[in-house]
Design an enzyme around this catalytic site. Sequence first.
Site, PDB file in Angstrom:
ATOM      1  CG  HIS A   1      -1.917   1.058   1.321  1.00 13.01           C
ATOM      2  ND1 HIS A   1      -3.086   1.010   0.612  1.00 13.01           N
ATOM      3  CD2 HIS A   1      -1.928   2.208   2.035  1.00 13.01           C
ATOM      4  CE1 HIS A   1      -3.803   2.107   0.904  1.00 13.01           C
ATOM      5  NE2 HIS A   1      -3.124   2.840   1.765  1.00 13.01           N
TER       6      HIS A   1
ATOM      7  CG  HIS B   1      -4.856   5.779  -0.001  1.00 11.50           C
ATOM      8  ND1 HIS B   1      -4.844   5.680   1.379  1.00 11.50           N
ATOM      9  CD2 HIS B   1      -5.873   6.618  -0.310  1.00 11.50           C
ATOM     10  CE1 HIS B   1      -5.820   6.439   1.871  1.00 11.50           C
ATOM     11  NE2 HIS B   1      -6.448   7.020   0.869  1.00 11.50           N
TER      12      HIS B   1
ATOM     13  CG  MET C   1      -4.853  10.005   1.275  1.00  7.92           C
ATOM     14  SD  MET C   1      -4.033   9.341   2.719  1.00  7.92           S
ATOM     15  CE  MET C   1      -2.797   8.317   1.917  1.00  7.92           C
TER      16      MET C   1
ATOM     17  CG  MET D   1      -9.905   6.607   4.357  1.00  8.18           C
ATOM     18  SD  MET D   1      -8.337   5.776   4.155  1.00  8.18           S
ATOM     19  CE  MET D   1      -7.399   6.460   5.532  1.00  8.18           C
TER      20      MET D   1
HETATM   21  C1  DX5 Z   1      -3.508   7.220   6.541  1.00 13.35           C
HETATM   22  C2  DX5 Z   1      -3.087   6.179   5.512  1.00 13.35           C
HETATM   23  C3  DX5 Z   1      -3.024   4.789   6.076  1.00 13.35           C
HETATM   24  C4  DX5 Z   1      -2.124   4.696   7.295  1.00 13.35           C
HETATM   25  C5  DX5 Z   1      -1.880   3.263   7.691  1.00 13.35           C
HETATM   26  O1  DX5 Z   1      -3.745   8.438   5.896  1.00 13.35           O
HETATM   27  O2  DX5 Z   1      -3.988   6.145   4.428  1.00 13.35           O
HETATM   28  O3  DX5 Z   1      -2.587   3.888   5.059  1.00 13.35           O
HETATM   29  O4  DX5 Z   1      -0.914   5.303   7.012  1.00 13.35           O
HETATM   30  O5  DX5 Z   1      -0.993   3.295   8.792  1.00 13.35           O
HETATM   31  P1  DX5 Z   1      -1.460   2.622  10.193  1.00 13.35           P
HETATM   32  O6  DX5 Z   1      -1.771   1.196   9.860  1.00 13.35           O
HETATM   33  O7  DX5 Z   1      -0.227   2.780  11.076  1.00 13.35           O
HETATM   34  O8  DX5 Z   1      -2.651   3.382  10.652  1.00 13.35           O
HETATM   35 ZN    ZN Z   2      -3.654   4.500   2.930  1.00  5.25          ZN
END
Ligand code: DX5
Ligand code: ZN
Length: 221
Positions: A34, A67, A69, A138
């Site tokens: 990811h 992903h 963002m 999320m």
């Molecule tokens: C948050 C990200 C997630 C997160 C996952 O904005 O999309 O992928 O970093 O990290 P953990 O598992 O440590 O919450």
């Molecule tokens: Zn993520």
Amino acid sequence: MNKFLLAPSIIAADFSRIAEETAAVESAGADWIHVDVMDGHFVPTITVGPLFVESLRRVCKLPLDVHLMISEPEKHIESFAKAGADNITVHAETCPDLPRIIEKIKTLGCAAGVTLNPATPVSAIDSALPLVDLVLVMSVVPGFSGQKFMPETIGKAEEIRATLNALRSSARLEVDGGINAETLPLMQRAGADVFVAGNAVFKHPQGSGAGARALKDIALS
Ligand code: DX5
Ligand code: ZN
């Protein structure tokens, strides 16, 4: 189709050893990597872009689960596709025309995903659900790894799973944020089949491989 997939999030990995880190989780049974792309605008943090994905593609054989963002993702999906992304997931909050961007991601040869923040209602992705290959729920407010899982998102995962089933969709339901040995089973029962984990894997006391193995074993139990 493999029932449960583990997608370690490289945001929590040591970028100076990314090849070793991804090799460790791959040999421990991880299914995807990811890649959290953050632009410092849609979310406060800045992380990586297409050049990083290109380098990661050269050293990692696992599917790259990107992903986005970022604001205005439509301007960037082509460069992520060319860099080697396998999945490209966009936020409903950043896409006024979800069906159009989803079709564009598919035209580029990538699996298309949609995601939504904890505060965003499922109705925001209704237009996308019949079209996507992947829905990412999320379970934290995006922008940082290591945050606490938000249990109020469990109901949202259940609702989306029910809608996907009603649509006879083969889309995967992925959950992201605060996933660990305690929270993974909660989301598994809610209908999730792909689990993103950053800190639980890459900050595991016995190392990334042990972190990935521990979660993979739970998902399959
Ligand atoms: C948050 C990200 C997630 C997160 C996952 O904005 O999309 O992928 O970093 O990290 P953990 O598992 O440590 O919450
Ligand atoms: Zn993520």
